[in-house]
Design an enzyme around this catalytic site. Structure first.
Site, PDB file in Angstrom:
ATOM      1  N   HIS A 141      52.195  40.426  42.800  1.00  0.00           N
ATOM      2  CA  HIS A 141      51.536  39.094  43.174  1.00  0.00           C
ATOM      3  C   HIS A 141      51.550  38.315  44.384  1.00  0.00           C
ATOM      4  O   HIS A 141      51.030  37.308  44.624  1.00  0.00           O
ATOM      5  CB  HIS A 141      51.841  37.913  41.806  1.00  0.00           C
ATOM      6  CG  HIS A 141      51.673  38.757  40.528  1.00  0.00           C
ATOM      7  ND1 HIS A 141      50.533  39.266  40.086  1.00  0.00           N
ATOM      8  CD2 HIS A 141      52.626  38.353  39.438  1.00  0.00           C
ATOM      9  CE1 HIS A 141      50.735  39.490  38.867  1.00  0.00           C
ATOM     10  NE2 HIS A 141      51.892  39.293  38.312  1.00  0.00           N
ATOM     11  N   SER A 172      43.250  32.854  30.739  1.00  0.00           N
ATOM     12  CA  SER A 172      44.278  33.747  30.400  1.00  0.00           C
ATOM     13  C   SER A 172      45.458  33.375  30.512  1.00  0.00           C
ATOM     14  O   SER A 172      46.446  33.150  30.050  1.00  0.00           O
ATOM     15  CB  SER A 172      43.853  35.024  31.178  1.00  0.00           C
ATOM     16  OG  SER A 172      44.968  36.133  30.819  1.00  0.00           O
ATOM     17  N   MET A 193      45.324  50.223  25.190  1.00  0.00           N
ATOM     18  CA  MET A 193      46.440  49.968  25.831  1.00  0.00           C
ATOM     19  C   MET A 193      47.066  48.803  24.731  1.00  0.00           C
ATOM     20  O   MET A 193      48.353  48.564  24.702  1.00  0.00           O
ATOM     21  CB  MET A 193      46.204  49.027  27.091  1.00  0.00           C
ATOM     22  CG  MET A 193      45.867  49.888  28.259  1.00  0.00           C
ATOM     23  SD  MET A 193      45.301  49.167  29.721  1.00  0.00           S
ATOM     24  CE  MET A 193      46.652  47.842  29.912  1.00  0.00           C
ATOM     25  N   LYS A 236      47.309  37.341  36.235  1.00  0.00           N
ATOM     26  CA  LYS A 236      46.193  37.331  34.959  1.00  0.00           C
ATOM     27  C   LYS A 236      44.956  37.928  35.561  1.00  0.00           C
ATOM     28  O   LYS A 236      43.757  37.332  34.847  1.00  0.00           O
ATOM     29  CB  LYS A 236      46.230  35.998  34.285  1.00  0.00           C
ATOM     30  CG  LYS A 236      47.402  35.346  34.142  1.00  0.00           C
ATOM     31  CD  LYS A 236      48.356  36.164  33.161  1.00  0.00           C
ATOM     32  CE  LYS A 236      47.832  36.366  31.853  1.00  0.00           C
ATOM     33  NZ  LYS A 236      48.828  37.302  31.122  1.00  0.00           N
ATOM     34  N   GLY A 255      40.897  40.555  26.915  1.00  0.00           N
ATOM     35  CA  GLY A 255      40.267  41.512  27.836  1.00  0.00           C
ATOM     36  C   GLY A 255      38.737  41.768  27.929  1.00  0.00           C
ATOM     37  O   GLY A 255      38.165  42.611  28.150  1.00  0.00           O
TER      38      GLY A 255
END
Length: 288
Positions: A100, A130, A224, A45, A251
């Protein structure tokens, strides 16, 4: 479902079984990095999907074909997920990937290669918000319960890929010289063309100002969000329910201010400061 049914425990960290397996994690450990490989390392995130959009365009001189024809998880695959084994033989050089992984889980071949890494950091308060919404909409993650409870879960590191502070500490102490570049999600939001120029220079790509502007336009959050190859709308609702929360949600910077109360903020700030107390680097955000 219990957390044992949802998550796989590997070397002390939690991985969702839907996208990871013991085989995929071992495959990542045995993965052979090439010198020309490029990797974005991102704590969950913190801008992973964004980097999956940006990297192919920086590496191919702004050709939009991949971002319009290939879903992001195949375009720039995760090092640790099941899909990589199916794609790796078809990936053209320079290969772009994301991970990650904390630094200590990077495979041996990474350390002996010259592969380049862009490490993206984000304000942990915004990561938490998020992540909270992502847990709400993703069927393959545990229910986050209340926001208050999730603050504790996050601070204790009982989340995917462990504690945020451990992740940052590991990558901040990585001695990779000119193979590693740090950038923040905030810098990318505030001035994407400048961030793209920095990344392009780091990757040895001499892109024109027109190309940088074109990439910035096509990698904006707004664009996006409407690109089905990037917004996860191709994922069946049984796995990710956009009615509960859209995958690409806002975002924006500072959404945490709409969620934390003063008590949660004090607890959060104190825990993060304590975890980073003995570190020599300072964070680029004010935690209060």
């Amino acid at each position: 479902m219990s957390s044992e049914e949802i998550y796989l425990n590997y070397k002390g960290l939690m991985f969702p079984k839907e996208t990871h397996s013991l085989e995929s994690l071992e495959f990542a450990q045995e993965f052979k990095f090439k010198d020309e490989d490029v990797m974005a390392v991102v704590y969950p995130k913190s801008g992973t999907i964004w980097m999956q959009e940006i990297l192919p365009l920086l590496l191919n001189g702004g050709d939009l074909t991949p971002i319009h024809t290939i879903p992001n998880w195949d375009r720039v695959p995760w090092l640790e997920e099941k899909r990589l084994a199916l794609l790796v033989d078809k990936m053209a050089s320079p290969r772009a990937m994301v991970t990650h992984f904390p630094y200590q889980l990077m495979p041996p071949s990474f350390h002996t290669s010259k592969a380049k890494v862009i490490y993206v950091m984000r304000n942990p308060k915004d990561i938490l918000v998020s992540s909270y919404y992502f847990h709400k909409m993703a069927a393959f993650l545990e229910d986050p319960r209340t926001f208050d409870e999730f603050v504790d879960t996050f601070l204790e590191g009982k989340v995917l890929f462990g504690k945020w502070t451990d992740h940052v500490k590991g990558w901040k102490s990585a001695e990779l010289g000119n193979r590693l570049m740090y950038i923040t999600y905030e810098e990318m939001v505030q001035d994407l063309p400048a961030a793209l120029r920095q990344m392009s220079d780091f990757l040895g790509r001499n892109l024109s100002e027109d190309t940088i502007q074109k990439i910035a336009e096509h990698c904006s959050f707004k664009t996006m969000k409407t690109n089905k190859m990037s917004n996860f709308s191709l994922v069946p609702k049984m796995y990710m329910d956009a009615d509960k929360s859209p995958f690409l949600r806002k975002g924006v910077l500072g959404d945490w201010k709409n969620h934390f109360n003063s008590e949660q903020l004090a607890k959060f700030t104190s825990a993060i400061r304590k975890d980073l107390d003995s570190e020599s680097f300072s964070l680029p955000w004010n935690l209060d």
